[in-house]
Design a protein around this motif. Structure first.
Motif, PDB file in Angstrom:
ATOM      1  N   LYS A  51      30.586  30.873  23.717  1.00 21.19           N
ATOM      2  CA  LYS A  51      30.781  32.340  23.648  1.00 21.19           C
ATOM      3  C   LYS A  51      30.608  32.833  22.228  1.00 21.19           C
ATOM      4  CE  LYS A  51      32.338  34.352  27.613  1.00 21.19           C
ATOM      5  NZ  LYS A  51      32.946  33.413  28.551  1.00 21.19           N
ATOM      6  N   ASN A  75      25.053  30.976  33.647  1.00 18.53           N
ATOM      7  CA  ASN A  75      25.247  32.393  33.346  1.00 18.53           C
ATOM      8  C   ASN A  75      23.848  33.005  33.180  1.00 18.53           C
ATOM      9  OD1 ASN A  75      24.367  31.753  30.754  1.00 18.53           O
ATOM     10  ND2 ASN A  75      26.432  31.676  29.888  1.00 18.53           N
ATOM     11  N   LYS A  90      26.131  33.510  37.603  1.00 20.18           N
ATOM     12  CA  LYS A  90      27.340  34.235  37.198  1.00 20.18           C
ATOM     13  C   LYS A  90      26.995  35.528  36.470  1.00 20.18           C
ATOM     14  CE  LYS A  90      28.470  30.675  34.826  1.00 20.18           C
ATOM     15  NZ  LYS A  90      29.093  29.626  33.984  1.00 20.18           N
ATOM     16  N   GLY A 133      29.085  37.374  34.560  1.00 21.96           N
ATOM     17  CA  GLY A 133      30.058  37.728  33.516  1.00 21.96           C
ATOM     18  C   GLY A 133      29.438  38.527  32.387  1.00 21.96           C
ATOM     19  N   HIS A 134      28.121  38.340  32.164  1.00 29.53           N
ATOM     20  CA  HIS A 134      27.459  39.018  31.045  1.00 29.53           C
ATOM     21  C   HIS A 134      26.896  40.389  31.444  1.00 29.53           C
ATOM     22  CE1 HIS A 134      27.107  35.295  28.336  1.00 29.53           C
ATOM     23  NE2 HIS A 134      27.750  34.902  29.421  1.00 29.53           N
ATOM     24  N   SER A 173      32.822  42.187  37.986  1.00 27.64           N
ATOM     25  CA  SER A 173      32.125  41.001  37.498  1.00 27.64           C
ATOM     26  C   SER A 173      31.670  40.238  38.746  1.00 27.64           C
ATOM     27  CB  SER A 173      33.082  40.173  36.650  1.00 27.64           C
ATOM     28  OG  SER A 173      32.366  39.193  35.939  1.00 27.64           O
ATOM     29  N   ASP A 189      29.272  37.519  40.904  1.00 25.39           N
ATOM     30  CA  ASP A 189      28.488  36.286  40.903  1.00 25.39           C
ATOM     31  C   ASP A 189      27.746  36.200  42.239  1.00 25.39           C
ATOM     32  OD1 ASP A 189      29.994  35.933  38.622  1.00 25.39           O
ATOM     33  OD2 ASP A 189      31.350  34.467  39.518  1.00 25.39           O
ATOM     34  N   GLU A 194      37.266  42.542  40.057  1.00 27.93           N
ATOM     35  CA  GLU A 194      37.504  43.579  39.060  1.00 27.93           C
ATOM     36  C   GLU A 194      37.253  42.976  37.672  1.00 27.93           C
ATOM     37  OE1 GLU A 194      41.699  45.158  37.120  1.00 27.93           O
ATOM     38  OE2 GLU A 194      41.670  44.020  38.993  1.00 27.93           O
ATOM     39  N   ILE A 228      38.195  42.310  34.169  1.00 29.37           N
ATOM     40  CA  ILE A 228      39.464  42.395  33.449  1.00 29.37           C
ATOM     41  C   ILE A 228      39.186  42.801  32.001  1.00 29.37           C
ATOM     42  CG2 ILE A 228      41.579  41.142  32.856  1.00 29.37           C
ATOM     43  CD1 ILE A 228      41.080  41.064  35.874  1.00 29.37           C
ATOM     44  N   THR A 265      35.889  30.719  30.503  1.00 31.49           N
ATOM     45  CA  THR A 265      35.821  31.211  31.897  1.00 31.49           C
ATOM     46  C   THR A 265      34.823  30.386  32.716  1.00 31.49           C
ATOM     47  OG1 THR A 265      34.258  32.886  31.144  1.00 31.49           O
ATOM     48  CG2 THR A 265      36.514  33.609  31.502  1.00 31.49           C
ATOM     49  N   GLY A 266      33.679  30.079  32.100  1.00 29.81           N
ATOM     50  CA  GLY A 266      32.652  29.310  32.819  1.00 29.81           C
ATOM     51  C   GLY A 266      33.149  27.906  33.153  1.00 29.81           C
ATOM     52  N   LYS A 321      36.786  31.516  42.412  1.00 29.09           N
ATOM     53  CA  LYS A 321      36.599  32.819  41.753  1.00 29.09           C
ATOM     54  C   LYS A 321      37.931  33.584  41.723  1.00 29.09           C
ATOM     55  CE  LYS A 321      34.128  36.653  40.616  1.00 29.09           C
ATOM     56  NZ  LYS A 321      33.500  36.811  39.298  1.00 29.09           N
ATOM     57  N   LEU A 342      40.115  32.016  39.036  1.00 30.00           N
ATOM     58  CA  LEU A 342      39.703  32.408  37.684  1.00 30.00           C
ATOM     59  C   LEU A 342      40.116  33.845  37.388  1.00 30.00           C
ATOM     60  CD1 LEU A 342      38.153  32.158  35.023  1.00 30.00           C
ATOM     61  CD2 LEU A 342      36.103  32.850  36.269  1.00 30.00           C
ATOM     62  N   LEU A 355      42.402  35.056  34.319  1.00 27.93           N
ATOM     63  CA  LEU A 355      41.950  36.064  33.345  1.00 27.93           C
ATOM     64  C   LEU A 355      42.945  37.221  33.264  1.00 27.93           C
ATOM     65  CD1 LEU A 355      38.121  36.440  33.979  1.00 27.93           C
ATOM     66  CD2 LEU A 355      39.192  36.434  31.724  1.00 27.93           C
TER      67      LEU A 355
HETATM   68  N1  LIG Z   1      36.132  40.262  31.936  1.00 25.21           N
HETATM   69  C1  LIG Z   1      35.993  39.592  33.082  1.00 25.21           C
HETATM   70  N2  LIG Z   1      36.698  39.942  34.180  1.00 25.21           N
HETATM   71  C2  LIG Z   1      36.579  39.293  35.347  1.00 25.21           C
HETATM   72  N3  LIG Z   1      35.758  38.243  35.515  1.00 25.21           N
HETATM   73  C3  LIG Z   1      35.016  37.824  34.461  1.00 25.21           C
HETATM   74  C4  LIG Z   1      35.086  38.473  33.196  1.00 25.21           C
HETATM   75  N4  LIG Z   1      34.237  37.818  32.327  1.00 25.21           N
HETATM   76  C5  LIG Z   1      33.692  36.822  33.022  1.00 25.21           C
HETATM   77  N5  LIG Z   1      34.126  36.824  34.310  1.00 25.21           N
HETATM   78  C6  LIG Z   1      33.793  35.846  35.352  1.00 25.21           C
HETATM   79  O1  LIG Z   1      33.967  34.580  34.742  1.00 25.21           O
HETATM   80  C7  LIG Z   1      33.045  33.635  35.272  1.00 25.21           C
HETATM   81  C8  LIG Z   1      32.234  33.063  34.122  1.00 25.21           C
HETATM   82  O2  LIG Z   1      31.275  34.012  33.806  1.00 25.21           O
HETATM   83  P1  LIG Z   1      30.325  34.050  32.546  1.00 25.21           P
HETATM   84  O3  LIG Z   1      29.043  34.639  33.021  1.00 25.21           O
HETATM   85  O4  LIG Z   1      31.048  34.738  31.432  1.00 25.21           O
HETATM   86  O5  LIG Z   1      30.168  32.499  32.256  1.00 25.21           O
HETATM   87  P2  LIG Z   1      29.839  31.723  30.947  1.00 25.21           P
HETATM   88  O6  LIG Z   1      29.095  32.613  30.002  1.00 25.21           O
HETATM   89  O7  LIG Z   1      29.174  30.482  31.384  1.00 25.21           O
HETATM   90  O8  LIG Z   1      31.259  31.380  30.371  1.00 25.21           O
HETATM   91  P3  LIG Z   1      31.540  30.416  29.115  1.00 25.21           P
HETATM   92  O9  LIG Z   1      31.139  31.161  27.906  1.00 25.21           O
HETATM   93  O10 LIG Z   1      32.980  30.136  29.233  1.00 25.21           O
HETATM   94  O11 LIG Z   1      30.670  29.188  29.321  1.00 25.21           O
HETATM   95  C9  LIG Z   1      32.233  34.416  36.306  1.00 25.21           C
HETATM   96  O12 LIG Z   1      32.848  34.260  37.570  1.00 25.21           O
HETATM   97  C10 LIG Z   1      32.350  35.863  35.825  1.00 25.21           C
HETATM   98  O13 LIG Z   1      32.118  36.761  36.870  1.00 25.21           O
END
Ligand SMILES: Nc1ncnc2c1ncn2[C@@H]1O[C@H](COP(=O)(O)OP(=O)(O)OP(=O)(O)O)[C@@H](O)[C@H]1O
Ligand SMILES: Cc1ncc(CO)c(N)n1
Length: 275
Positions: A111, A139, A176, A178-179, A185, A187, A202, A204, A212-213, A238, A241, A245
């Protein structure tokens, strides 16, 4: 009672938010028996990565063979691998020991923006690991790298990229979101033999998203042997997680992007105060 042995093959995080440490917390919280093979020692915390100390591939093989000749493994989460030598060692173990329920988190960049996979190892992930994964959890930037395409930012394009990742050999893809930006959010789970499924939560509002990943892929691996189908394991992972979060801001860990809260995720509101 049946017990399930879950293995993480990944790098370390001394601050406990990502990597092997996050994986083991997740396995335990979700009722699995956690085990780990360390691929890299990483000097990192909530503010970023300082240094990576790679483990020689022969020693990865030694750890894996020693473990797998003794213990039955019910599911595997693969995280940070670092380089092609390590990937080769892991590939050999998957084949030699016929590892089941392989969840591949194709970790490339932390991250904080620091690289955790050598650029010349992406091809080995694509050609060697994707075909051995029951589920791969990229991601958005990782999906783009694996496909050699531009990063996408909407659900329709995510569906197209996830489908193209299937053609590289993964049995299922959880792309995913998350970005993405927006209130939720989301997936996307795509498999050759089933209709696509979305898992939306939702979003967060917290800066504490370190790991998170790692947590999501580990939760899927821990839950898969306890559920009838991958879909159910992904759905419940999910939710786990999202709860972790939701309570991330209750923790006081470091000065950067803090970790998610496993304890609250499982036991729910109020237990910290009581216990
Ligand atoms: N602010 C948030 N609120 C809710 N869910 C989130 C949030 N940020 C990420 N997620 C969820 O967290 C999980 C990981 O998503 P993300 O795409 O951030 O993975 P990642 O970039 O591989 O994470 P990491 O950097 O830990 O490897 C997914 O299910 C995403 O939907
Ligand atoms: C060891 C490790 N694996 C994965 C991540 C994902 O961000 C991280 N920061 N560190």
């Amino acid at each position: 009672m049946t017990s399930f042995n879950i293995l993480s093959i990944a790098g370390t995080d001394p601050s406990g938010g990502a990597g092997i440490q996050a994986d083991l917390k997740t396995f335990s919280a979700l009722g699995g028996y956690g085990m780990s093979v360390v691929t890299a020692l990483v000097a990192q915390t909530t503010t970023g990565v300082r240094e990576v100390h790679e483990v020689p591939p022969e020693f990865i093989t030694s750890q894996l063979d020693t473990l797998l000749n003794d213990v039955r493994v019910d599911a595997v989460k693969i995280g940070m691998l670092g380089n092609t030598g390590v990937i080769d060692a892991v590939v050999r173990a998957i084949d030699d020991h016929r590892l089941p329920n392989v969840v591949l988190d194709p970790v490339m960049v932390a991250k904080s923006g620091d690289r955790l996979l050598a650029a010349d190892a992406i091809e080995a992930v694509r050609s060697q690991l994707l075909p051995r994964a029951d589920l791969v959890t990229p991601n958005l930037p990782e999906a783009a790298e694996l496909l050699g395409e531009e990063e996408v930012h909407d659900l329709a394009s995510m569906g197209e990229q996830a489908t193209r990742l299937l053609t590289l050999g993964a049995r299922q893809v959880l792309l995913k979101g998350g970005h993405l930006s927006g209130q939720s959010s989301t997936d996307l789970l795509v498999a050759a033999e089933a209709a696509p499924e979305t898992f939306s939560a939702e979003r967060i509002p917290t800066k504490n998203t370190h790991g998170t990943g790692c947590t999501l892929s580990s939760a899927i691996a821990a839950l898969r042997p306890q559920r009838r189908a991958w879909f159910e394991a992904v759905r419940d992972a999910k939710n786990y997680l999202t709860e972790a979060l939701r309570h991330a801001d209750d923790l006081e860990v470091g000065h950067g992007k803090g970790p998610v809260h496993h304890f609250h995720a499982w036991w729910g509101e109020g237990v910290g105060e009581r216990g």
